[in-house]
Write an enzyme that holds these catalytic residues in place. Structure first.
Site, PDB file in Angstrom:
ATOM      1  N   ARG B  53      51.360  24.138  11.271  1.00 50.81           N
ATOM      2  CA  ARG B  53      52.705  24.705  11.165  1.00 50.81           C
ATOM      3  C   ARG B  53      53.406  24.076   9.979  1.00 50.81           C
ATOM      4  O   ARG B  53      53.913  22.967  10.063  1.00 50.81           O
ATOM      5  CB  ARG B  53      53.501  24.448  12.452  1.00 50.81           C
ATOM      6  CG  ARG B  53      54.877  25.123  12.416  1.00 50.81           C
ATOM      7  CD  ARG B  53      55.606  25.057  13.734  1.00 50.81           C
ATOM      8  NE  ARG B  53      56.050  23.700  14.036  1.00 50.81           N
ATOM      9  CZ  ARG B  53      56.644  23.360  15.176  1.00 50.81           C
ATOM     10  NH1 ARG B  53      56.840  24.240  16.112  1.00 50.81           N
ATOM     11  NH2 ARG B  53      57.020  22.116  15.377  1.00 50.81           N
ATOM     12  N   SER B 122      55.033  31.991  21.443  1.00 47.53           N
ATOM     13  CA  SER B 122      56.053  31.051  21.902  1.00 47.53           C
ATOM     14  C   SER B 122      56.902  31.705  22.977  1.00 47.53           C
ATOM     15  O   SER B 122      57.291  32.859  22.847  1.00 47.53           O
ATOM     16  CB  SER B 122      56.980  30.654  20.748  1.00 47.53           C
ATOM     17  OG  SER B 122      56.265  30.020  19.733  1.00 47.53           O
ATOM     18  N   LYS B 151      64.140  20.239  16.988  1.00 49.50           N
ATOM     19  CA  LYS B 151      65.049  21.317  17.397  1.00 49.50           C
ATOM     20  C   LYS B 151      66.406  20.709  17.731  1.00 49.50           C
ATOM     21  O   LYS B 151      66.781  20.606  18.913  1.00 49.50           O
ATOM     22  CB  LYS B 151      64.490  22.054  18.635  1.00 49.50           C
ATOM     23  CG  LYS B 151      63.188  22.787  18.401  1.00 49.50           C
ATOM     24  CD  LYS B 151      63.425  24.264  18.109  1.00 49.50           C
ATOM     25  CE  LYS B 151      62.268  24.903  17.390  1.00 49.50           C
ATOM     26  NZ  LYS B 151      61.322  25.565  18.219  1.00 49.50           N
TER      27      LYS B 151
END
Lengths: 213, 237
Positions: B53, B122, B151
């Site tokens: 990622r 997700s 996050k």
């Protein structure tokens, strides 16, 4: 295939614009190719837009080119992709796209043009010809002479891009371009339909002038 | 052909979940080390599933990185999954693609990726998990379980989310968000098939030690987990 008036529909250009409706208007007024560019929104939005433009381009039998994303092009069965110098190499893209699809590649120099042709490009987008506000990574304008420099060493269709409008479109054709790619001069216009028609007339006129000569 | 592809994919799912650990790369939180260095160390220590990622790098470069990580993972018998970019997943020879909730659909990916490519999705709620199952995803990552620096501003949903999702879907669940050796056991006991870790490994001074410790915690939690858990995973055996 005809590249006279290659219209780029840029999702970021004017948020809120109905892009399917815009595509209808440009298709009806003589666009030769439609490219969808969607740099900053999420992939689902890109996909949804691609699907809705696909419906329109099918009605008008126009090729739809997807910028950068092979997966989205394949998912909506678009006619091809356009790849920048930082996107996937054309030779690699060909492996999953197959022989039938169009692969456009951005090139600014004879060397980039030669490499793109070797890699299996179907046409080249040459630019930025003139200064443009729509692409932050476009670099300094290279002028129509960039097309004149590539023309003798490359037999692929050459489409000029970057800051092309009614006033300078003919110079791109005269330099050896097969067509012009337009973003702002159509998307930024209050009347995209008339802008499309006028640009097409200009390109056609410049081409027939070359024939007469 | 189709059936062989499906069988290959089901086999990949069981390999994906085998160790219970799913490493997600993030070069910006790898203390200056490359993804390749992190992944090599992790695979050496027993990691069996890695997700690449990296956002904000040119796709041409991402293809190169993906190709290298596929080589590294396959050398150790691990799986490499590419985040988003299904075209790059296919072209790099990766084992799967992981689709964020806002990406294109699973069916669209299968159109050109063939039946053997794993497609993960997700999910952040029971509804999203059920939607992923309905569209044919092979697994979900479920989060955010605990607060995490990746996050900011997102509160953790807690292990209750894992438990709730296990009651509504049979999809394999990989829990994600703020998971470390401290809390991995809780997540496994709540019903997760595996845990995803990012900075707990990428930011660790000793990558191999971090992996070994996590694997040990997961192994112990699995052996003490309920029988329902083993029933869940039995469909992939």
């Amino acid at each position: 295939m005809d590249y006279d008036l290659y219209v780029v529909i840029d999702e970021d250009y004017r948020p809120g614009l109905d892009l399917a409706q815009l595509t209808h208007a440009v298709a009806e007024n003589g666009a030769s190719v439609i490219q969808l560019r969607c740099k900053h929104s999420c992939d689902q939005r890109f996909y949804d837009l691609a699907l809705s433009l696909r419906q329109v381009t099918l009605c008008y039998r126009l090729p739809l080119i997807i910028n950068d994303r092979l997966d989205i092009a394949l998912a909506v069965d678009a006619d091809g992709v356009h790849l920048g110098q930082e996107d996937l190499p054309a030779s690699v893209a060909r492996r999953i796209l197959g022989e039938g699809k169009i692969i456009g590649v951005s090139a600014a120099t004879p060397e980039e043009a030669r490499l793109a042709a070797e890699a299996g490009a179907s046409y080249l987008g040459v630019g930025a010809i003139f200064a443009t506000g729509t692409k932050s990574d476009a670099g300094d304008p290279i002028g129509p002479e960039a097309i004149s420099a590539i023309r003798p060493v490359c037999s692929l269709p050459l489409v000029g891009i970057g800051g092309i409008a009614l006033a300078n479109a003919a110079s791109v054709i005269r330099a050896g371009g097969d067509g012009v790619a337009i973003v702002s001069a159509i998307m930024g216009s209050d009347d995209p339909a008339s802008a499309t028609a006028a640009l097409l007339r200009t390109v056609k006129a410049a081409k027939s002038e070359l024939l007469v000569r | 052909m189709e059936r062989a592809g499906n069988a290959a994919r089901h086999l990949r799912v069981s390999r994906l979940l085998a160790s219970g650990l799913y490493l997600v790369t993030d070069e910006s939180r790898s203390a200056g080390r490359s993804d390749e260095t992190i992944v090599e160390g992790a695979c050496h220590a027993g990691a069996t599933a890695v997700q690449l990622r990296e956002k904000g790098i040119p796709r041409r470069d991402l293809l190169v990185v993906a190709g290298r990580l596929v080589d590294t993972c396959h050398r150790f018998g691990a799986l490499l999954i590419v985040n988003s970019n299904p075209d790059i997943a296919v072209l790099s020879g990766a084992d799967g693609v992981h689709l964020p909730a806002t990406d294109i659909g699973v069916a669209d990916v299968r159109k050109f990726a063939g039946p053997a490519l794993l497609v993960g999705r997700s999910a952040h709620s029971v509804e999203e998990a059920m939607a992923a199952e309905n569209e044919g995803a092979d697994y979900i990552t479920l989060g955010t379980i605990f607060p995490t620096p990746s996050k900011p501003g997102v509160e953790g949903a807690g292990v209750e989310l894992v438990a709730a999702v296990t009651r509504h879907t049979r999809l394999p669940i990989i829990a994600i968000g703020g998971i470390s050796t401290e809390n991995a056991a809780l997540v496994i006991r709540a019903g997760a098939d595996a845990v995803a870790v990012v900075s707990a490994v990428t930011a660790a001074e000793d990558i191999r030690l971090a992996i070994r410790q996590l694997l040990e915690v997961i192994k112990q939690a699995r052996s003490s987990a309920s029988t329902r858990q083993s029933l869940r995973s039995s469909k992939w055996d």
